[in-house]
Design a protein around this motif. Structure first.
Motif, PDB file in Angstrom:
ATOM      1  N   PRO A  41       0.820  -1.212   0.000  1.00 19.37           N
ATOM      2  CA  PRO A  41       0.000   0.000   0.000  1.00 19.37           C
ATOM      3  C   PRO A  41       0.854   1.261   0.000  1.00 19.37           C
ATOM      4  N   GLY A  42       0.558   2.162  -0.917  1.00 17.80           N
ATOM      5  CA  GLY A  42       1.258   3.428  -0.987  1.00 17.80           C
ATOM      6  C   GLY A  42       2.651   3.364  -1.565  1.00 17.80           C
ATOM      7  N   LYS A  43       3.059   2.226  -2.091  1.00 17.33           N
ATOM      8  CA  LYS A  43       4.402   2.076  -2.622  1.00 17.33           C
ATOM      9  C   LYS A  43       4.377   1.661  -4.088  1.00 17.33           C
ATOM     10  N   LEU A  86       9.706 -14.024   7.493  1.00 15.73           N
ATOM     11  CA  LEU A  86       8.916 -12.916   6.974  1.00 15.73           C
ATOM     12  C   LEU A  86       8.854 -11.759   7.954  1.00 15.73           C
ATOM     13  N   LYS A  87       8.829 -10.563   7.388  1.00 15.67           N
ATOM     14  CA  LYS A  87       8.785  -9.326   8.141  1.00 15.67           C
ATOM     15  C   LYS A  87       7.528  -8.557   7.771  1.00 15.67           C
ATOM     16  N   PRO A  88       7.046  -7.690   8.655  1.00 18.44           N
ATOM     17  CA  PRO A  88       5.876  -6.887   8.299  1.00 18.44           C
ATOM     18  C   PRO A  88       6.052  -6.105   7.006  1.00 18.44           C
ATOM     19  N   GLU A  89       7.256  -5.667   6.702  1.00 15.46           N
ATOM     20  CA  GLU A  89       7.495  -4.923   5.481  1.00 15.46           C
ATOM     21  C   GLU A  89       7.401  -5.779   4.220  1.00 15.46           C
ATOM     22  N   ASP A  90       7.270  -7.092   4.368  1.00 16.58           N
ATOM     23  CA  ASP A  90       7.012  -7.965   3.230  1.00 16.58           C
ATOM     24  C   ASP A  90       5.545  -7.973   2.821  1.00 16.58           C
ATOM     25  N   THR A  91       4.698  -7.357   3.613  1.00 14.94           N
ATOM     26  CA  THR A  91       3.275  -7.315   3.307  1.00 14.94           C
ATOM     27  C   THR A  91       3.044  -6.615   1.975  1.00 14.94           C
ATOM     28  N   ALA A  92       2.356  -7.286   1.068  1.00 17.16           N
ATOM     29  CA  ALA A  92       2.124  -6.749  -0.269  1.00 17.16           C
ATOM     30  C   ALA A  92       1.278  -7.741  -1.051  1.00 17.16           C
TER      31      ALA A  92
END
Length: 128
Positions: A41-43, A86-92
């Protein structure tokens, strides 16, 4: 042409694992390089990994190197993305894309590269 369908996404806790699949149908006897991209989101859309038609060449984004593994089983017409730690920043939303031919080149890491076919994506959510 080839059609692509992604699967395997879901909700996991940080540190967990998922395996995504990119299943091809149609003219699967043709050679294709396959890439994974993701968009949070937003990226902007971001390159993740790519593999050549017979797995001779593999690329990874620096952000996933050492955690993700791309592979393919041409007998099953499927490319996999094993995602560990997995890291939260992998969310996509994760997408696979196909490019006809034997070669994998650096330009295929760019979102603007003209791939022949894209899948519709699968959601990956990593909670903290």
């Amino acid at each position: 042409q080839v059609q692509l369908v992604e699967s395997g996404g879901g909700l996991v806790q940080a540190g967990g694992s998922l395996r995504l699949s990119c299943a091809a149908s149609g003219r699967t006897r043709t050679s294709y390089a396959i890439s994974w991209f993701r968009q949070a989101p937003g990226k902007e859309r971001e390159f993740v990994a790519a593999i050549s038609a017979i797995s001779i060449t593999i690329y990874y984004a620096d952000s996933v190197k050492g955690r993700f593994t791309i592979s393919r089983d041409n007998a099953k017409n499927t490319v996999y993305l094993q995602m560990n730690s997995l890291k939260p920043e992998d969310t996509a939303v994760y997408y696979c894309a196909a490019d006809r031919g034997l070669r994998l080149i650096p330009a295929m890491k760019k979102p603007e590269y003209q791939y022949d076919t894209w899948g519709q994506g699968t959601q990956v959510t990593v909670s903290s």
